[in-house]
Design a protein around this motif. Structure first.
Motif, short mmCIF file in Angstrom:
data_model
loop_
_atom_site.label_atom_id
_atom_site.label_comp_id
_atom_site.label_asym_id
_atom_site.label_seq_id
_atom_site.Cartn_x
_atom_site.Cartn_y
_atom_site.Cartn_z
N LEU A 1 0.80 -0.87 0.12
CA LEU A 1 -0.14 -0.12 -0.26
C LEU A 1 0.61 1.26 0.03
O LEU A 1 0.55 2.39 -0.76
N ARG A 2 1.85 0.68 0.86
CA ARG A 2 2.84 2.45 1.48
C ARG A 2 3.85 2.69 -0.35
O ARG A 2 3.49 3.75 -1.05
N GLU A 3 3.98 1.77 -1.50
CA GLU A 3 4.32 1.90 -2.92
C GLU A 3 3.66 1.79 -3.26
O GLU A 3 3.83 3.17 -4.21
N LEU A 4 1.94 1.77 -3.37
CA LEU A 4 1.15 1.86 -4.90
C LEU A 4 1.01 3.53 -4.32
O LEU A 4 1.05 4.20 -4.93
N GLU A 5 1.18 4.12 -2.59
CA GLU A 5 0.51 6.01 -2.67
C GLU A 5 1.81 6.01 -3.64
O GLU A 5 1.42 7.50 -3.91
N LYS B 1 8.35 -3.61 -3.51
CA LYS B 1 8.58 -3.22 -4.36
C LYS B 1 8.41 -2.47 -5.60
O LYS B 1 7.45 -2.52 -6.47
N GLN B 2 9.33 -3.46 -5.55
CA GLN B 2 9.90 -3.66 -7.59
C GLN B 2 9.01 -4.59 -8.27
O GLN B 2 7.97 -4.27 -9.19
N THR B 3 7.89 -5.63 -7.12
CA THR B 3 7.02 -6.72 -7.97
C THR B 3 5.94 -5.56 -7.96
O THR B 3 4.65 -5.73 -9.56
N ILE B 4 5.32 -4.91 -7.00
CA ILE B 4 3.94 -3.80 -6.89
C ILE B 4 4.62 -2.90 -8.77
O ILE B 4 4.03 -2.30 -8.84
#
Length: 303
Positions: free
Chosen positions: A27-31, A155-158
């Motif tokens: 969720l943080r990476e999506l932000e 994070k990289q995969t997101i």
């Protein structure tokens, strides 16, 4: 890959999975990618946030798991199907999974109790959760197994799955500055242009700047400028896509010379055009262009 929606349509991503599998990190990476993220939002209130007439961002990520109030996988799936069929919403589901032994290790490492374990050992809670979430796992559009992932791997995969639908892009700044006034503290890449002949010492060029044609012609007249500029250009065009792939939001490229008015200014402007031709949209800043030549320490030589 998550479903894509028209630009005017609300884009919704439901993020769920096993406790300890990385939902918070996702969720943080999506932000960071530009999504508006909400975690553990009460299921009974989803209609207000997701319904066909609900206001909100075009990219909305909603996280929930077995701790979320009113969490019943079958009911959530049925509700999402209605939104898709009746309201035509673009809704995708991301499920984060992880092997039991790794989840147990993570819980033991953080000394946290599993929500469903009660007074039983952690493996009992994990088993109960896996059974509860089985319908969501089977139904999810995107499944990511984080068993062997580090935080950075997740994070990289997101980014690989969802950056194409994110509204924000990496911000590139190309700046010039005077070494006499200190290096810019936020610069990621600094190039020292003081190896070039200094227009400050040429009659008629001292009061001009790197924005003037005469200064540009003087700098271009140096054979070493052409060869070195091409090498720096190639380096930046190789590095910037890699920075973007790593999720870097801002990149500041700084060119410096003694006074920050001639060599660095001209090079920054020329490099910005190269980057535009390469598909980037750099912002150009000249930190010391407004300073008078007499105010800057040029020295007695030609550095």
């Amino acid at each position: 890959m998550a479903n894509k929606a028209p630009e005017s349509q609300q884009r919704i991503l439901l993020v769920t999975g096993m406790l300890g599998a990385g939902k918070t990190t996702a969720l943080r990476e999506l932000e960071d990618l530009g999504w508006e993220s909400i975690d553990n939002f009460p299921i009974r209130l989803l209609d207000r946030m997701v319904g066909g007439n609900a206001p909100g961002a075009h990219s909305l990520a909603i996280g929930f798991d077995c701790r979320t109030r009113d969490f019943v996988p079958a009911d959530i799936i049925a509700q999402v199907k209605r939104w898709i069929e009746e309201d035509g919403l673009a809704i995708s589901t991301l499920f984060l999974d992880c092997a039991g032994y790794e989840l147990e290790r993570r819980f033991n490492e953080t000394r946290r109790r599993h929500f469903l374990a009660g007074d039983l050992p952690v493996p009992s809670g994990i088993a109960a959760e896996r059974e509860l979430l089985a319908p969501m796992r089977r139904w999810a559009d995107v499944l990511i197994d984080t068993t062997d992932y580090s935080t950075n791997d997740l994070k990289q995969t997101i980014r690989e799955h969802f950056s194409q639908t994110a509204p924000q892009q990496m911000t590139v700044t190309v700046s010039s500055f005077a070494f006499a006034r200190g290096k810019p503290p936020t610069a990621d890449l600094v190039f020292d242009m003081r190896y070039l002949d200094n227009p400050h010492w040429e009659p008629g060029l001292r009061e001009q700047t790197g924005l003037d044609a005469g200064v540009g012609e003087f700098i271009e007249g140096s054979a070493v400028f052409t060869s070195s500029f091409e090498k720096i250009s190639s380096l930046l065009l190789e590095l910037l896509p890699r920075y973007a792939k790593q999720g870097k939001a801002y990149v500041n490229i700084a060119f410096g010379c003694t006074g920050g008015r001639h060599r660095s200014v001209y090079t920054a402007e020329k490099m910005a055009q190269v980057l535009r031709d390469g598909g980037f949209s750099p912002t150009v800043l000249h930190r010391n262009l407004g300073s008078r030549a007499e105010d800057l320490v040029e020295g007695t030589q030609h550095p």
